[in-house]
Design an enzyme around this catalytic site. Structure first.
Site, PDB file in Angstrom:
ATOM      1  N   LYS A  85       0.840  -1.208   0.000  1.00 58.16           N
ATOM      2  CA  LYS A  85       0.000   0.000   0.000  1.00 58.16           C
ATOM      3  C   LYS A  85       0.873   1.255   0.000  1.00 58.16           C
ATOM      4  O   LYS A  85       0.629   2.183  -0.777  1.00 58.16           O
ATOM      5  CB  LYS A  85      -0.922   0.005   1.237  1.00 58.16           C
ATOM      6  CG  LYS A  85      -2.067  -0.997   1.130  1.00 58.16           C
ATOM      7  CD  LYS A  85      -2.806  -1.170   2.453  1.00 58.16           C
ATOM      8  CE  LYS A  85      -3.805  -2.321   2.330  1.00 58.16           C
ATOM      9  NZ  LYS A  85      -4.397  -2.723   3.611  1.00 58.16           N
TER      10      LYS A  85
ATOM     11  N   GLN B 122      -4.425  -1.287   9.850  1.00 59.78           N
ATOM     12  CA  GLN B 122      -4.300  -2.617   9.248  1.00 59.78           C
ATOM     13  C   GLN B 122      -4.839  -3.692  10.201  1.00 59.78           C
ATOM     14  O   GLN B 122      -4.461  -3.741  11.369  1.00 59.78           O
ATOM     15  CB  GLN B 122      -2.826  -2.895   8.908  1.00 59.78           C
ATOM     16  CG  GLN B 122      -2.588  -4.213   8.211  1.00 59.78           C
ATOM     17  CD  GLN B 122      -3.239  -4.293   6.825  1.00 59.78           C
ATOM     18  OE1 GLN B 122      -3.139  -3.371   6.029  1.00 59.78           O
ATOM     19  NE2 GLN B 122      -3.937  -5.394   6.557  1.00 59.78           N
TER      20      GLN B 122
ATOM     21  N   ASP C  44     -11.099   3.110   4.209  1.00 63.73           N
ATOM     22  CA  ASP C  44     -11.334   1.670   4.062  1.00 63.73           C
ATOM     23  C   ASP C  44     -12.829   1.384   3.890  1.00 63.73           C
ATOM     24  O   ASP C  44     -13.206   0.306   3.419  1.00 63.73           O
ATOM     25  CB  ASP C  44     -10.834   0.931   5.324  1.00 63.73           C
ATOM     26  CG  ASP C  44      -9.601   0.090   5.040  1.00 63.73           C
ATOM     27  OD1 ASP C  44      -9.327  -0.178   3.857  1.00 63.73           O
ATOM     28  OD2 ASP C  44      -8.919  -0.297   6.005  1.00 63.73           O
TER      29      ASP C  44
END
Ligand code: NDP
Length: 285
Positions: free
Chosen positions: A53, A97, A120
C-alpha cells in the site's frame, strides 16, 4: 471459446496513472493527498500488505504517514494515535491494518476513526450510507469488484448476480452495490442449499469464500462474468482463488485471475478513496 481475462493489474495501472496526474494538480494547490497507515505488531502478511500500500501511494505522489507500533501497544495508546490523526489536517485518510493483536478491541478502534477519514469504508456510518444509496467511501474490495465488472463490459442491469460469501467487508457490500446497479442478487453462504444450482443461474458470479478452487468450473453458467476474490495461499506457496480457474476459463465469458485480478484493484480503490477525501479538503468541505 476461452473467457476474456479481466486484467486487474492493467486496469489498476491505468487508474493509478490518472490519479497521479490529478495528485500533481492538487499538490500545485498545496493539497497533497495523505494517508496514515497504522500497523500494530509484526504479522508478516500485514507487513506485506502495508508495504504494498505504501509503495502504491508513493508512486502516485500521495503522502504516506507510517505508524508502526509494537505488538504490546495498549488499546488506549492506539486510540490516542487515531484521535491525533483524526485532528491532523494533512491526513485525509486513516487505515488501521487488520487484524489487530488480540488484546485490542478492533471494533472500538474502527469506530474511533472519523468516518470522513475512513477510506477503508469499514465504519458502520459508511456502510450504512452505502446501504441507503448515499455512499461516502465504498469499501475498497467491493469498489474494485464493480470496476472490474465494468471493465469486462458486462451489463449489470437486469442480470442475475450471485455473491458467495456474506462478510461485512466483501460479500454484503458487493451485494448492495450490485443491487444498486439493478442486478437481481442472490447472496450465498455456508448454509446455502445446492450451491451448484444457484451458481449455474448466475450471469455474474462473485466468489468471496476463502477456500481454494471450491467453485468448480462445471457449475458456472456458460458466458458468465466471474470475479474471484479468494486469495488462498497453497502449501506450495502459490496463490489460488476460490474458483477452479483452469475449468472455469473454458465456460465463463470473462474471468479475473488470481493473482492479478481483484488484489491490485483493492489497493487502487484505497488510493481513489484517499484522493476523494483530499478533493473534499481542497473544496473546503
Ligand atoms: P470471511 O471468512 O469473512 O467470509 C467467508 C464467507 O464465505 C462467509 O460468509 C462464509 O459463510 C462463506 N463460506 C464459507 N464456506 C462456504 C461454503 N462451503 N459454501 C458457501 N459459502 C461459504 O472472508 P472474507 O469475505 O474476508 O474473504 C473471502 C476471501 O476473499 C478470502 O480468501 C480473502 O483472503 C479474500 N479477500 C481478498 C481481498 C483482495 O483484495 N484480493 C480482500 C478481502 C478478502 P458463513 O457466513 O455462513 O460462515
Amino acid at each position: 471459446m476461452a473467457a476474456k481475462i479481466i486484467d486487474g493489474k492493467a486496469l489498476a495501472a491505468k487508474l493509478r496513472s490518472a490519479m497521479a496526474d490529478e495528485v500533481k494538480g492538487l499538490v500545485a494547490r498545496a493539497v497533497r493527498p495523505g494517508l496514515a497507515v497504522v500497523l500494530v505488531g509484526d504479522d508478516p502478511a500485514s507487513q506485506i500488505y502495508v508495504r504494498n500500500k505504501t509503495k502504491a501511494l508513493a508512486e502516485a505522489g500521495f503522502a504516506c504517514f507510517d505508524h508502526h507500533l509494537p505488538a504490546d501497544t495498549a488499546e488506549a495508546k492506539l486510540l490516542g494515535l487515531v484521535a491525533e490523526l483524526n485532528a491532523d489536517r494533512a491526513v485525509d485518510g486513516i487505515l488501521v491494518q487488520l487484524p489487530l493483536p488480540k488484546a485490542i478491541d478492533s471494533k472500538r478502534v474502527l469506530l474511533s476513526i472519523d468516518p470522513a477519514k475512513d477510506v477503508d469504508g469499514f465504519h458502520p456510518e459508511n456502510l450504512g450510507r452505502l446501504l441507503i444509496g448515499e455512499p461516502r467511501f465504498i469499501a475498497c474490495t467491493p469498489y474494485g469488484i464493480m470496476k472490474l465488472i465494468e471493465e469486462a463490459g458486462t451489463t449489470v442491469r437486469g442480470a442475475s448476480a450471485v455473491v458467495v460469501g456474506r462478510s461485512n467487508i466483501v460479500g454484503k457490500p458487493v451485494a448492495v452495490l450490485l443491487t444498486a446497479a439493478d442486478a437481481t442478487v442472490t447472496v450465498c453462504h455456508s448454509k446455502t442449499k445446492d450451491l451448484p444450482a444457484v451458481i449455474g443461474a448466475a450471469d455474474i458470479l462473485v466468489a468471496a469464500i476463502g477456500r481454494p478452487e471450491f467453485i468448480r468450473g462445471e457449475w458456472i453458467k456458460p458466458g458468465a462474468t466471474v470475479i474471484d476474490v479468494g486469495t488462498n495461499r497453497l502449501p506450495s506457496g502459490k496463490l489460488a482463488g476460490d474458483v477452479e480457474f483452469a475449468a472455469a476459463v473454458l465456460r465463463a465469458g470473462a474471468i479475473t485471475p488470481v493473482p492479478g485480478g481483484v488484489g491490485p484493484m483493492t489497493i487502487t480503490m484505497l488510493l481513489a478513496n484517499t484522493l476523494e477525501a483530499a478533493r473534499r479538503r481542497a473544496g473546503g468541505c
